[in-house]
Scaffold this active site. Structure first.
Site, PDB file in Angstrom:
ATOM      1  N   TYR A 279      -1.427  -0.446  10.494  1.00  0.00           N
ATOM      2  CA  TYR A 279      -1.430  -0.673   9.039  1.00  0.00           C
ATOM      3  C   TYR A 279      -0.167  -0.086   8.408  1.00  0.00           C
ATOM      4  CZ  TYR A 279      -3.653  -1.056   4.369  1.00  0.00           C
ATOM      5  OH  TYR A 279      -3.969  -1.387   3.073  1.00  0.00           O
TER       6      TYR A 279
ATOM      7  N   VAL B  53      -8.621   2.582  -3.219  1.00  0.00           N
ATOM      8  CA  VAL B  53      -9.277   1.670  -4.157  1.00  0.00           C
ATOM      9  C   VAL B  53     -10.704   1.416  -3.680  1.00  0.00           C
ATOM     10  CG1 VAL B  53      -9.065  -0.507  -5.419  1.00  0.00           C
ATOM     11  CG2 VAL B  53      -7.029   0.530  -4.397  1.00  0.00           C
TER      12      VAL B  53
ATOM     13  N   SER C 198       0.865  -1.192   0.000  1.00  0.00           N
ATOM     14  CA  SER C 198       0.000   0.000   0.000  1.00  0.00           C
ATOM     15  C   SER C 198       0.894   1.232   0.000  1.00  0.00           C
ATOM     16  CB  SER C 198      -0.859   0.009   1.268  1.00  0.00           C
ATOM     17  OG  SER C 198      -1.524   1.241   1.421  1.00  0.00           O
TER      18      SER C 198
END
Ligand SMILES: NC(=O)c1ccc[n+]([C@@H]2O[C@H](COP(=O)([O-])OP(=O)(O)OC[C@H]3O[C@@H](n4cnc5c(N)ncnc54)[C@H](O)[C@@H]3O)[C@@H](O)[C@H]2O)c1
Length: 265
Positions: A153, A186, A140
């Site tokens: 994350y 996305v 990512s």
């Protein structure tokens, strides 16, 4: 993309039941690959089989655990008679600054987003050395910099990007390529859970003014997995509509236009 580009290629793909993984599975099957599709979502995998057809088999596994992450490789190798391509794509998000991120959330995000990638690569590499295959990990842009409130994350995805570089270097002389794809925003199940004001803020923050369709990320993953990327290894391919190309400074044109529109009223 050339028709039949993945003819008879033996592929193991995780997170296949939804979003980017689903789009990728569909593209690979269209291009002639034989795919073992893995996900924790059993009904999602059933729906995928019905939709995509082709040479697809499914395997239900919870990749937060080491056992299933290793077992899926053995299952794929047994079913396909070897392995050419490993696509580690399954992942979950998280929200919270460090103090608000409880250790269980930290561990779970790292277990699924990073540990499972390591366990799968570790078991798959001997087979990929044999086939001169390759790996593409879905990382990512959150692994390339810090986001507000994405503590776990950010950490896990940065780990995926640098693990990818390490494996690329270590296995280059064995003929195995290892790359990562770094999507921006996305439009998938992962992001559809966001409250509308946050989704709108994400959309506005992308220079192209929209989120990506999962198929646009699948295209990048399939390119890196294909023979067309034969001299590309250790790369983190950003697919983000221009998000990381900007400095983060204000959009002065938009500010001026808004001010002028306000003055004209
Ligand atoms: N959507 C985005 O904006 C975005 C941006 C950057 C990176 N990514 C990454 O792309 C990848 C795919 O995400 P997506 O947007 O398609 O999301 P998604 O939620 O549509 O798909 C993720 C899939 O992973 C599966 N999964 C989750 N936990 C699992 C587990 N424990 N074991 C096995 N499977 C599990 C889910 O069931 C789901 O089918 C993830 O790694 C994500 O971090 C997404």
């Amino acid at each position: 993309m050339t028709r039949g580009e993945f003819n008879s290629k033996r592929v193991l793909l995780t997170g296949a039941a939804s979003g980017i993984g689903k789009a990728c599975t569909a593209q690979l099957i269209r291009e002639g690959a034989r795919v073992v599709a893995v996900d924790v979502d059993e009904s999602g995998l059933r729906a995928l089989s019905e939709e995509v057809g082709g040479e697809l088999s499914t395997f239900v596994a919870d990749l937060s655990q080491r056992g299933p992450a290793e077992e899926m490789v053995a299952v794929a190798v047994a079913r396909l008679g070897g392995l050419d391509i490993l696509l580690n794509n399954a992942g979950i998000g998280s929200f919270g600054r460090a103090v608000d991120t409880d250790p269980e959330t930290w561990r779970r995000v790292h277990a699924i987003d990073l540990d499972a990638v390591f366990y799968a690569c570790r078991k798959a590499l001997p087979h990929l050395v044999e086939s001169k295959g390759n790996i593409v990990n879905t990382a990512s842009i959150s692994g390339l910099g810090g986001d507000y409130g994405f503590t776990a994350y950010n950490s896990a995805k940065a780990g995926v990007i640098n693990l990818t570089r390490n494996l690329a270097v270590d296995y280059a002389r064995d003929g195995v390529r290892v790359n990562s794809v770094c999507p921006g925003y996305v439009l998938t199940a992962l992001t559809s859970q966001m409250p509308p004001p946050i989704a709108q803020a994400f959309t506005e923050s992308v220079p192209m003014g929209r989120g990506a369709q999962p198929e646009e990320i699948a295209e990048a993953i399939c390119f890196l997995a294909s023979d067309r990327a034969s001299f590309i290894t250790g790369h983190a391919l950003v697919v983000d509509g221009g998000k990381t190309a900007e400095t983060g400074q204000p959009n002065n044109m938009a500010v001026m236009q808004k001010a002028l529109a306000g003055a004209g009223q």
